[in-house]
Design an enzyme around this catalytic site. Structure first.
Site, short mmCIF file in Angstrom:
data_model
loop_
_atom_site.label_atom_id
_atom_site.label_comp_id
_atom_site.label_asym_id
_atom_site.label_seq_id
_atom_site.Cartn_x
_atom_site.Cartn_y
_atom_site.Cartn_z
N GLY A 50 0.79 -1.22 0.00
CA GLY A 50 0.00 0.00 0.00
C GLY A 50 0.83 1.27 0.00
N SER A 78 -7.06 -8.94 -3.39
CA SER A 78 -7.43 -7.99 -2.35
C SER A 78 -6.45 -6.83 -2.23
CB SER A 78 -7.54 -8.70 -0.99
OG SER A 78 -6.28 -9.17 -0.56
N GLN A 81 -7.13 -2.89 -4.38
CA GLN A 81 -7.92 -1.75 -3.92
C GLN A 81 -7.04 -0.58 -3.51
OE1 GLN A 81 -7.52 -1.74 -0.37
NE2 GLN A 81 -9.10 -0.37 0.43
N LYS A 95 5.30 -9.75 -6.20
CA LYS A 95 5.11 -8.31 -6.05
C LYS A 95 6.34 -7.53 -6.47
CE LYS A 95 1.57 -7.78 -2.47
NZ LYS A 95 1.28 -7.22 -1.12
N ASP A 139 3.80 -3.05 7.52
CA ASP A 139 2.55 -2.94 8.27
C ASP A 139 2.53 -3.80 9.53
OD1 ASP A 139 2.43 -5.46 7.20
OD2 ASP A 139 0.43 -5.26 6.32
N ASN A 140 3.70 -4.16 10.04
CA ASN A 140 3.73 -4.94 11.28
C ASN A 140 4.84 -4.40 12.18
OD1 ASN A 140 6.24 -6.96 11.17
ND2 ASN A 140 5.37 -6.81 9.11
N CYS A 197 -3.88 -3.91 9.12
CA CYS A 197 -4.76 -3.47 8.04
C CYS A 197 -5.58 -4.64 7.51
CB CYS A 197 -3.96 -2.82 6.92
SG CYS A 197 -3.26 -1.21 7.36
N CYS A 350 -11.42 -16.80 14.17
CA CYS A 350 -11.36 -15.41 13.68
C CYS A 350 -10.93 -15.48 12.22
CB CYS A 350 -10.41 -14.56 14.52
SG CYS A 350 -8.69 -15.14 14.53
#
Length: 392
Positions: A50, A78, A81, A95, A139-140, A197, A350
């Site tokens: 992102g 996913s 977006q 990636k 993101d961690n 996220c 979860c």
């Protein structure tokens, strides 16, 4: 505070480069010198997701000579977006490879160096040493502390950004001239307190807002222009459309950059950040079942009560048949315990198994000793049992 440029200017620009960067060259405070510095710069982007997407594209467009990309993941639908460096045709592709193709399409004069590996303590020092500046788009928390500590030990500056739902943060850390990330956040939050996220979601365009700030700060650091965000934390609220700043001071007692540092070498960052708490690990030991086991229990009519501890919006996307939604916070606050059936075996799940393990620890301490949770969560269920269902 103003800082000297990180890199020396390149010898010259080609005629094609002058044409391409003409809008930079006519800026009085930027000019030929600034563009030559960018051409000579080496920047490593940690992640091509992102935040990495807009950062890589704009650094390439600006003319940064060498762009390193460290990324081990593959493109998932996913991602599209918000991860604008990838497209539909890239789904399933590396990636790093996908990002390289987009960067070269944006600017063929950039040298793109791929590091298709997970960033870890045993490779971070060698990787970071090759670059002038690091841009952290992870993101961690484990990787954030790893990036910070490696930069402090190497004397490297880095640009940091963070996004979650409608909020973003950005700053510049350089221990030789100001605070580091640990000065701002000495300790990671308790496991499970801050959703990722992937668990809590993020407004796609927020990536562009924070990523562009990171790119702007990188350009300023490389060229020596303006006042970098060193010692300042920029906080952005997309819903209110507000930016505010918080001063960040160097902590003299900081564990890694303080006067008497206790962290003088890289540590075990997964253990330091405790992705899952010790209580959750203990509760899950011997009380974790697979999605296939759950399906077998359901088919056999076992006396079980399946509880989904995710949030309502996640439950709307995909759910396990028969699962009752009781969000994790209801258990942490104690409100859900009194409504649990005493005559049935409790089965928790979860998204992936982290939150359900935390709730399992709560149930075990409350006397539900035969409760279990589903390792892999609803993602594991979809992959193994109902592949036609969507994942997120």
């Amino acid at each position: 505070m103003s800082l000297p440029p990180l890199v020396e200017p390149a010898a010259d620009l080609t005629v094609d480069e002058v044409r391409r960067y003409s809008r930079h060259l006519i800026i009085p405070d930027f000019g030929m010198s600034g563009q030559k510095r960018l051409k000579n710069a080496k920047v490593l982007c940690v992640g091509a997701g992102g935040l990495g997407s807009p950062t890589l594209l704009y650094l390439a467009a600006a003319g940064v000579g060498t762009l390193g990309i460290i990324e081990f993941d593959t493109v998932d639908e996913s991602n599209l977006q918000r991860q604008i460096i990838h497209g539909q045709s890239d789904v399933g592709k590396s990636k790093a490879q996908s990002a390289r193709e987009s960067v070269l399409e944006a600017n063929p004069y950039v040298d793109v160096v791929l590091h298709e590996e997970r960033l870890e303590a045993d490779n971070v020092m060698e990787l970071f040493a090759q670059y002038d500046l690091i841009v952290d788009g992870t993101d961690n928390f484990a990787t954030r502390y790893l990036v910070n500590d490696a930069c402090v030990l190497l004397g490297k500056p880095y640009v940091w950004g963070s996004i979650y739902r409608f909020d973003g943060q950005a700053s510049v850390f350089w221990a030789e001239h100001g605070p580091c990330y640990r000065c701002l956040y000495p300790e990671p939050p308790p496991p499970g307190m801050v959703p990722s996220c992937a668990e809590g979601g993020v407004l796609g365009v927020l990536c562009a807002s924070i990523g562009s700030i990171q790119t702007n700060e990188a350009i300023k650091m490389l060229t020596g222009m303006g006042e970098p965000l060193l010692g300042r934390l920029m906080i952005y609220d997309a819903l209110e459309m507000t930016y505010r700043q918080v001063k960040v001071r160097k902590d003299p007692e900081c564990a890694v950059c303080g006067k008497n540092p206790t962290v003088t070498e890289l540590i075990d960052y997964e253990a330091f950040c405790g992705v899952v708490s010790e209580e959750a690990q203990e509760a899950a030991a011997g009380s974790t079942i697979t999605p296939r086991t759950l399906k077998e229990w359901m088919d056999a009519g076992e006396n079980i009560h399946v509880i989904d501890v995710r949030e309502p919006n996640e439950y709307e996307i995909v759910s396990i048949p028969g699962a009752v939604l009781v969000p994790k916070n209801e258990f942490l606050m104690g409100r859900a315990l009194e409504n649990l059936p005493q005559d049935k075996k409790i089965v928790l799940h979860c998204k992936t198994g982290v939150r359900s393990a935390e709730v399992l620890a709560v149930l075990k301490s409350a006397g539900f000793n035969d409760a279990v949770h589903v390792g892999g969560g609803v993602i594991g269920w979809v992959n193994q049992i109902e592949p036609e269902k969507p994942v997120y």
